[in-house]
Design a protein around this motif. Sequence first.
Motif, PDB file in Angstrom:
ATOM      1  N   LYS A 413       0.853  -1.065   0.055  1.00 42.68           N
ATOM      2  CA  LYS A 413       0.083   0.096   0.185  1.00 42.68           C
ATOM      3  C   LYS A 413       0.879   1.253  -0.080  1.00 42.68           C
ATOM      4  O   LYS A 413       1.051   2.118   0.888  1.00 42.68           O
ATOM      5  N   PRO A 414       1.646   1.674  -1.181  1.00 35.46           N
ATOM      6  CA  PRO A 414       2.408   2.799  -1.118  1.00 35.46           C
ATOM      7  C   PRO A 414       1.794   3.922  -0.827  1.00 35.46           C
ATOM      8  O   PRO A 414       2.555   4.874  -0.416  1.00 35.46           O
ATOM      9  N   GLU A 415       0.322   4.021  -1.148  1.00 35.72           N
ATOM     10  CA  GLU A 415      -0.354   5.295  -0.756  1.00 35.72           C
ATOM     11  C   GLU A 415      -0.396   5.676   0.705  1.00 35.72           C
ATOM     12  O   GLU A 415      -0.614   6.880   1.071  1.00 35.72           O
ATOM     13  N   LYS A 416      -0.034   4.661   1.531  1.00 33.64           N
ATOM     14  CA  LYS A 416       0.129   4.853   3.232  1.00 33.64           C
ATOM     15  C   LYS A 416       1.505   5.176   3.413  1.00 33.64           C
ATOM     16  O   LYS A 416       1.581   5.498   4.848  1.00 33.64           O
ATOM     17  N   ILE A 417       2.329   5.100   2.770  1.00 31.90           N
ATOM     18  CA  ILE A 417       3.740   5.483   3.432  1.00 31.90           C
ATOM     19  C   ILE A 417       3.812   7.021   3.642  1.00 31.90           C
ATOM     20  O   ILE A 417       3.132   7.870   2.983  1.00 31.90           O
ATOM     21  N   LEU A 422       9.236  13.809   8.052  1.00 34.74           N
ATOM     22  CA  LEU A 422      10.796  14.429   7.883  1.00 34.74           C
ATOM     23  C   LEU A 422      11.729  13.440   8.672  1.00 34.74           C
ATOM     24  O   LEU A 422      12.874  13.946   8.787  1.00 34.74           O
ATOM     25  N   LEU A 423      11.278  12.368   9.238  1.00 30.86           N
ATOM     26  CA  LEU A 423      12.153  11.701  10.256  1.00 30.86           C
ATOM     27  C   LEU A 423      12.106  10.333   9.814  1.00 30.86           C
ATOM     28  O   LEU A 423      12.760   9.573   9.255  1.00 30.86           O
ATOM     29  N   HIS A 424      10.946   9.451  10.148  1.00 27.14           N
ATOM     30  CA  HIS A 424      10.854   8.160  10.196  1.00 27.14           C
ATOM     31  C   HIS A 424      11.109   7.468   8.675  1.00 27.14           C
ATOM     32  O   HIS A 424      11.744   6.589   8.381  1.00 27.14           O
ATOM     33  N   THR A 425      10.137   8.117   7.722  1.00 29.33           N
ATOM     34  CA  THR A 425      10.300   7.562   6.478  1.00 29.33           C
ATOM     35  C   THR A 425      11.531   7.869   5.669  1.00 29.33           C
ATOM     36  O   THR A 425      12.131   6.883   5.346  1.00 29.33           O
TER      37      THR A 425
END
Length: 453
Positions: A413-417, A422-425
Amino acid sequence: MENCEYSRRQFLKKNSLVGLASMIGLGLSPEILASERIGEEGQTEYLSDKTVIEGSIDQLGGMSLPDLLKYHRNYLRDIYIPNWERGIDHKYGGFANAISPGQEPDFEKKGMYFQGRAVWMFSYLYNHITNDKKHLDAAIKGRDFLIKSAMTDDYRWASFVSRDGTKKLTEPLDHYGDIYMMQGLAELYIATKDPRDLDLAIKTAISVKDRLLSPTYQHVDAHTEALEPGTRRLPSWQHFLAALTPLLKVSRDPAVERIARYCVRVICEHHWQPNEGVLLELLDDYFRPYTFDAPNWGAFYPQGVSGWHSIQACWMVMNEALRVSHYPTFRKGMEMGISTLEKTYILGKGMPSNPDFGGLSLSHPKAKLVENGNYTWGALDDVLVFGLMTIEHTHDPLVIDYYNDCFKVYSAKPEKIVTNGLLHTPRQFFYSIEILERIIARGGKVSGLFAKS
């Protein structure tokens, strides 16, 4: 892991690591841990994964290692970087607080919680990913703007400032913005070699330490409602440690070294509850678990367990252990992380929150997961970091299973990334690229870093 009880303690007692190491072809010493499952009849069932062949990892997450690396690089190139380049305030310096693809950036009220993260993110992009001068320029201009508009005389940072930087809209409300600014300055120093960046990062670290250890310091914002004076909170130590580790890679300041060691001890000796196999989110002003259930706790239960914060704390302890080459601490972080996943992660779904207790995974250590609750998607970023960091150095088959499951959920589900973060992802993509590059360069073999421990 359905219908199975996992017990690492039983496995250690059996002392059967050497057999497992030879089974998968790894020339590891008995210090290197592997995992097992114990079936209902008490039979040991070793996890076997097709990704480990003759001591080498061939694939992860259902992809070949080169394809997995390409996935991470492409996401940064095609989605994340173009989105966040729109979040740079070229007129005044600084950044939008959060911006999703297709959303117009809002620069009017700049929060320190995001500004320091952005300085770190663009500095990291320049240093390790793009070498693009516009990313370095954004970080430098952001740093200059924040020093002018947000820094106080005692090396704290105002939580909100106006777009043009002429007004501090609030005083410092918590220590998180300071931590992220410290991390941003340390990363920026790698590019600028400006000793003022390093000096300011160290002074900010000392300032954060003084507040976290004050019995009267009261957390009043970020993540939760106001807490009692002197409350010790797990994410304070983990985020602080996550910033101290890269700072100490560029400065071996002896005082800061001891602060980092202290953070590790607080996490592993106080927040960690070995009998329960969890990290408690809150401790009292004497670093003890809360035992009295007061009538006005509100939504934040005093013995709550945040799976997201816990898995972060585990890999951050491991990362610091790697910096100082201390394997027992790495092993401690790894074991806490596996226990955290077993307590707070649902295979095929991810890490749910508890909607009745402030977004926690568990309202207390013995609580059951609420499977139909909300799932904290950003937590998957940190599960993936923990997984790759463990796999690189141990090839632990249970962690390989967790990584494969988590990446399948994450990539489906790339739309939920959390692209607006600005930190975790970005951290997950940055660190995954670096780890995967090293694994591929070794031909998929375990690092061997601890083979002589």
